[in-house]
Structures are given as structure tokens and as C-alpha cells.
Scaffold this motif. Structure first.
Motif, PDB file in Angstrom:
ATOM      1  N   HIS A   1       0.809  -1.221   0.000  1.00  0.00           N
ATOM      2  CA  HIS A   1       0.000   0.000   0.000  1.00  0.00           C
ATOM      3  C   HIS A   1       0.845   1.275   0.000  1.00  0.00           C
ATOM      4  O   HIS A   1       0.307   2.369  -0.148  1.00  0.00           O
ATOM      5  N   LEU A   2       2.146   1.138   0.187  1.00  0.00           N
ATOM      6  CA  LEU A   2       3.008   2.305   0.364  1.00  0.00           C
ATOM      7  C   LEU A   2       4.052   2.374  -0.739  1.00  0.00           C
ATOM      8  O   LEU A   2       4.628   1.360  -1.133  1.00  0.00           O
ATOM      9  N   ILE A   3       4.316   3.593  -1.212  1.00  0.00           N
ATOM     10  CA  ILE A   3       5.369   3.830  -2.194  1.00  0.00           C
ATOM     11  C   ILE A   3       6.449   4.672  -1.535  1.00  0.00           C
ATOM     12  O   ILE A   3       6.173   5.728  -0.950  1.00  0.00           O
ATOM     13  N   SER A   4       7.693   4.209  -1.615  1.00  0.00           N
ATOM     14  CA  SER A   4       8.818   4.918  -1.009  1.00  0.00           C
ATOM     15  C   SER A   4       9.030   6.278  -1.682  1.00  0.00           C
ATOM     16  O   SER A   4       8.751   6.421  -2.881  1.00  0.00           O
ATOM     17  N   PRO A   5       9.498   7.271  -0.936  1.00  0.00           N
ATOM     18  CA  PRO A   5       9.851   7.263   0.484  1.00  0.00           C
ATOM     19  C   PRO A   5       8.627   7.384   1.382  1.00  0.00           C
ATOM     20  O   PRO A   5       7.601   7.908   0.976  1.00  0.00           O
ATOM     21  N   VAL A   6       8.792   6.867   2.620  1.00  0.00           N
ATOM     22  CA  VAL A   6       7.673   6.779   3.555  1.00  0.00           C
ATOM     23  C   VAL A   6       8.050   7.435   4.875  1.00  0.00           C
ATOM     24  O   VAL A   6       9.166   7.260   5.373  1.00  0.00           O
ATOM     25  N   ARG A   7       7.117   8.188   5.425  1.00  0.00           N
ATOM     26  CA  ARG A   7       7.220   8.664   6.798  1.00  0.00           C
ATOM     27  C   ARG A   7       6.052   8.069   7.583  1.00  0.00           C
ATOM     28  O   ARG A   7       4.964   7.916   7.032  1.00  0.00           O
ATOM     29  N   ILE A   8       6.288   7.731   8.844  1.00  0.00           N
ATOM     30  CA  ILE A   8       5.229   7.231   9.708  1.00  0.00           C
ATOM     31  C   ILE A   8       4.899   8.324  10.723  1.00  0.00           C
ATOM     32  O   ILE A   8       5.784   8.834  11.407  1.00  0.00           O
ATOM     33  N   VAL A   9       3.626   8.689  10.793  1.00  0.00           N
ATOM     34  CA  VAL A   9       3.171   9.720  11.715  1.00  0.00           C
ATOM     35  C   VAL A   9       1.903   9.196  12.377  1.00  0.00           C
ATOM     36  O   VAL A   9       0.952   8.831  11.683  1.00  0.00           O
ATOM     37  N   ALA A  10       1.881   9.147  13.715  1.00  0.00           N
ATOM     38  CA  ALA A  10       0.714   8.558  14.363  1.00  0.00           C
ATOM     39  C   ALA A  10       0.604   8.971  15.821  1.00  0.00           C
ATOM     40  O   ALA A  10       1.613   9.148  16.509  1.00  0.00           O
ATOM     41  N   ASN A  11      -0.635   9.123  16.252  1.00  0.00           N
ATOM     42  CA  ASN A  11      -0.978   9.176  17.668  1.00  0.00           C
ATOM     43  C   ASN A  11      -1.293   7.739  18.037  1.00  0.00           C
ATOM     44  O   ASN A  11      -2.434   7.294  17.915  1.00  0.00           O
ATOM     45  N   LEU A  12      -0.261   6.998  18.443  1.00  0.00           N
ATOM     46  CA  LEU A  12      -0.399   5.548  18.586  1.00  0.00           C
ATOM     47  C   LEU A  12      -1.311   5.176  19.747  1.00  0.00           C
ATOM     48  O   LEU A  12      -1.241   5.794  20.813  1.00  0.00           O
ATOM     49  N   PRO A  13      -2.149   4.165  19.559  1.00  0.00           N
ATOM     50  CA  PRO A  13      -2.911   3.637  20.707  1.00  0.00           C
ATOM     51  C   PRO A  13      -1.939   3.223  21.810  1.00  0.00           C
ATOM     52  O   PRO A  13      -0.929   2.552  21.544  1.00  0.00           O
ATOM     53  N   TYR A  14      -2.229   3.635  23.028  1.00  0.00           N
ATOM     54  CA  TYR A  14      -1.284   3.384  24.130  1.00  0.00           C
ATOM     55  C   TYR A  14      -0.962   1.907  24.315  1.00  0.00           C
ATOM     56  O   TYR A  14       0.144   1.557  24.720  1.00  0.00           O
ATOM     57  N   ASN A  15      -1.931   1.030  23.994  1.00  0.00           N
ATOM     58  CA  ASN A  15      -1.723  -0.380  24.315  1.00  0.00           C
ATOM     59  C   ASN A  15      -0.830  -1.112  23.318  1.00  0.00           C
ATOM     60  O   ASN A  15      -0.432  -2.251  23.578  1.00  0.00           O
ATOM     61  N   VAL A  16      -0.507  -0.501  22.181  1.00  0.00           N
ATOM     62  CA  VAL A  16       0.364  -1.181  21.209  1.00  0.00           C
ATOM     63  C   VAL A  16       1.524  -0.290  20.749  1.00  0.00           C
ATOM     64  O   VAL A  16       2.315  -0.702  19.902  1.00  0.00           O
ATOM     65  N   GLY A  17       1.655   0.893  21.316  1.00  0.00           N
ATOM     66  CA  GLY A  17       2.635   1.854  20.816  1.00  0.00           C
ATOM     67  C   GLY A  17       4.063   1.351  20.859  1.00  0.00           C
ATOM     68  O   GLY A  17       4.797   1.425  19.866  1.00  0.00           O
ATOM     69  N   THR A  18       4.486   0.819  22.007  1.00  0.00           N
ATOM     70  CA  THR A  18       5.874   0.371  22.141  1.00  0.00           C
ATOM     71  C   THR A  18       6.164  -0.814  21.232  1.00  0.00           C
ATOM     72  O   THR A  18       7.225  -0.885  20.599  1.00  0.00           O
ATOM     73  N   GLU A  19       5.222  -1.754  21.148  1.00  0.00           N
ATOM     74  CA  GLU A  19       5.425  -2.925  20.291  1.00  0.00           C
ATOM     75  C   GLU A  19       5.567  -2.524  18.829  1.00  0.00           C
ATOM     76  O   GLU A  19       6.429  -3.037  18.108  1.00  0.00           O
ATOM     77  N   LEU A  20       4.747  -1.585  18.372  1.00  0.00           N
ATOM     78  CA  LEU A  20       4.863  -1.115  16.993  1.00  0.00           C
ATOM     79  C   LEU A  20       6.206  -0.433  16.760  1.00  0.00           C
ATOM     80  O   LEU A  20       6.866  -0.669  15.740  1.00  0.00           O
ATOM     81  N   LEU A  21       6.627   0.405  17.692  1.00  0.00           N
ATOM     82  CA  LEU A  21       7.913   1.091  17.543  1.00  0.00           C
ATOM     83  C   LEU A  21       9.047   0.088  17.397  1.00  0.00           C
ATOM     84  O   LEU A  21       9.895   0.217  16.496  1.00  0.00           O
TER      85      LEU A  21
END
Length: 279
Positions: free
Chosen positions: A111-131
Motif C-alpha cells: 500500500h506504500l510507495i517509497s519514500p515513507v514517513r510514519i506519523v501517528a498518535n499511537l494507541p497506548y496499548n500497542v505503541g511500544t510494540e509497533l515502535l
């Protein structure tokens, strides 16, 4: 109408009955001035696809599009939010793709074409795992601009000798330039969380700061920080029979504790351990 010509987020939430769900770690940021500030902290988005996780009713999504993102791919697991996001997509034709699903289980590469930036207000319960997954996984992104609980942000940017310093700091700072951008009080969110939040920006380095085998570095930091009150000669002794000598060979006192050892020294120890294992 709001800054972007769409209805105010409070009206959107009321119309679609989008009360935040604690089980999904949802805390909505409704002020478009604040979400635009986050979007601008990510840098120039006009030449990038942007991945957003947990867009909710679309506050940050709208800011990313308003600030000129080439395309936003938003992953949302709460089906209640999809109609609101569909309205945003209609307002920005061809620039917003909404994927219903769990970001931990969804292959986003197609779904993504490079270059990519990730910007998110991450859900607290999965934020660290995603990082951790993004840092340790294939380097498909240039920068991460993410909101966490302040405690997690403290751990990302922590320096040796502080209580927040641990594996997350080692992982983030080994491969990225990490900095805190700004804090947000609980009152900025609906509903207000019990903690302050922080926006952190991580820019991937061309190469890790110091050479080391990722797996070995992970083993050392896991053993060292899982027993952070112990001296390293004790917490690391299971990794090699001559661990005390290895520590001394790279200038780390065997009586030192993990929280006082620099990233550079941990990498040196990883190289020494690999060499000793090859023998």
C-alpha cells in the motif's frame, strides 16, 4: 467548518457516535492546530507516503492531508471510525487510503510507495510494540513522528545513568536520531488520559552508530536490563564463561550495572562476545 473545510471533529464524533474505547487505547486529539503541529514536525510530506496507525475519527489524518502529504495510508481496527474516514477521503480525492485491520497483523508494504514517513498518535496499548517492530524490521521508512505516553518517550531518549535508560533507548538510539518534539497535557485529548503525552521524532541513520550484531546486542541488553540491579558480571554470566574478562577487555567494569553503560560500550561488548564465541 474547520480549517480544512470539513466539519469540526466534535461534530463528527457526535454524528457517528464515536465514543473512545479504553480497550482500544483510544484518546482522540480534536484540536486541528495541535494535529497540524504534529504533522509539521514530521517535515516535508509532499514527496512522501505517510503511514498512520489508529486514525480514529481522523483528526491527525486531516492535518497530514492539509499539510500536503502526497498520500496517507491509515490503518484503523475500529469499524465505527470508517464512515468518518470515508468522508475525509472524499474531501481529498486519491490521497487517503483507509485499511480496516490490526497494524500488528497487516502487511502494509503493497500500500506504500517509497519514500515513507510514519506519523501517528499511537494507541497506548500497542505503541511500544509497533515502535520496536518498525525499528527492528526492514527499513521501509525514513522518519517516525509518534505520540506516546511521556514515560515511553522518556525511555526512548534516555541517557546512561538515568532510571529511564534501558533496552528501548539502546534500540532507538543505535539506529536513529531520536528527540522529543513537545509534550501534550491530558486536557488536549477526549477523553483526557491520566498521563501527559509526548511527541517523539526518530530519523533513521544511514548505518547504525556503532558496528554490532543486532541479535548479540539484543541478547546482552536483555540480560543486562532484565536484572538491572545486578552487576553485569552476574547478569551476563550465562552468555559466556569468560564474561568478566570480556567486560574488562572493552573497558566496562565487571561490577558496573547496565543502566550506567553507554550504547558505544554495549556495542563493543557485543563485538567482543561474537569474537569469543567464534573462538
Amino acid at each position: 467548518m474547520s480549517l480544512d473545510g470539513l466539519p469540526p471533529l466534535r461534530d463528527v464524533i457526535a454524528r457517528h457516535d464515536l465514543s473512545a474505547k479504553k480497550a482500544l487505547g483510544q484518546n482522540f486529539l480534536l484540536d486541528l492546530n495541535l494535529t497540524s503541529k504534529i504533522a509539521r514536525a514530521a517535515g516535508d510530506l509532499s514527496t512522501h507516503d505517510v503511514l498512520e496507525v489508529g486514525p480514529g475519527p481522523g483528526g491527525l489524518t486531516r492535518a497530514l492531508l492539509m499539510e500536503g502529504a502526497r498520500k496517507v495510508v491509515a490503518v484503523e481496527r475500529d469499524p465505527r471510525c470508517l464512515p468518518a474516514l470515508t468522508e475525509v477521503a472524499a474531501h481529498y480525492p486519491g490521497r487517503l487510503e483507509v485499511i480496516e485491520g490490526d497494524a500488528l497483523k497487516t502487511d502494509l508494504g503493497p500500500h506504500l510507495i517509497s519514500p515513507v514517513r510514519i506519523v501517528a498518535n499511537l494507541p497506548y496499548n500497542v505503541g511500544t510494540e509497533l515502535l520496536v517492530r518498525w525499528i527492528e524490521g526492514p527499513p521501509f521508512w525514513d522518519t517516525l513522528t509518534l505520540m506516546f505516553q511521556k514515560e515511553v518517550a522518556d525511555r526512548i531518549i534516555a541517557q546512561p545513568g538515568t532510571s529511564a535508560y534501558g533496552r528501548l533507548a539502546i534500540l532507538a538510539q543505535w539506529t536513529c536520531e531520536a528527540r522529543r518534539v513537545f509534550d501534550l497535557p491530558p486536557s488536549a485529548f477526549t477523553p483526557p488520559p491520566k498521563v501527559t503525552s509526548s511527541v517523539v521524532h526518530l530519523a533513521r541513520l544511514p548505518e547504525p552508530r556503532f558496528p554490532a550484531n543486532p541479535r548479540t546486542l539484543s541478547q546482552i541488553t536483555a540480560a543486562g536490563f532484565n536484572q538491572r540491579r545486578k552487576m553485569l558480571r552476574s547478569s551476563l554470566k550465562s552468555l559466556h564463561p569468560d564474561m568478566e574478562e570480556l567486560l574488562q577487555s572493552v573497558g566496562i567494569a565487571p561490577t558496573e550495572r547496565a543502566e550506567r553503560v553507554s550504547l558505544e560500550a554495549f556495542c563493543a561488548l557485543a563485538r567482543a562476545l561474537d569474537a569469543a564465541r567464534k573462538g
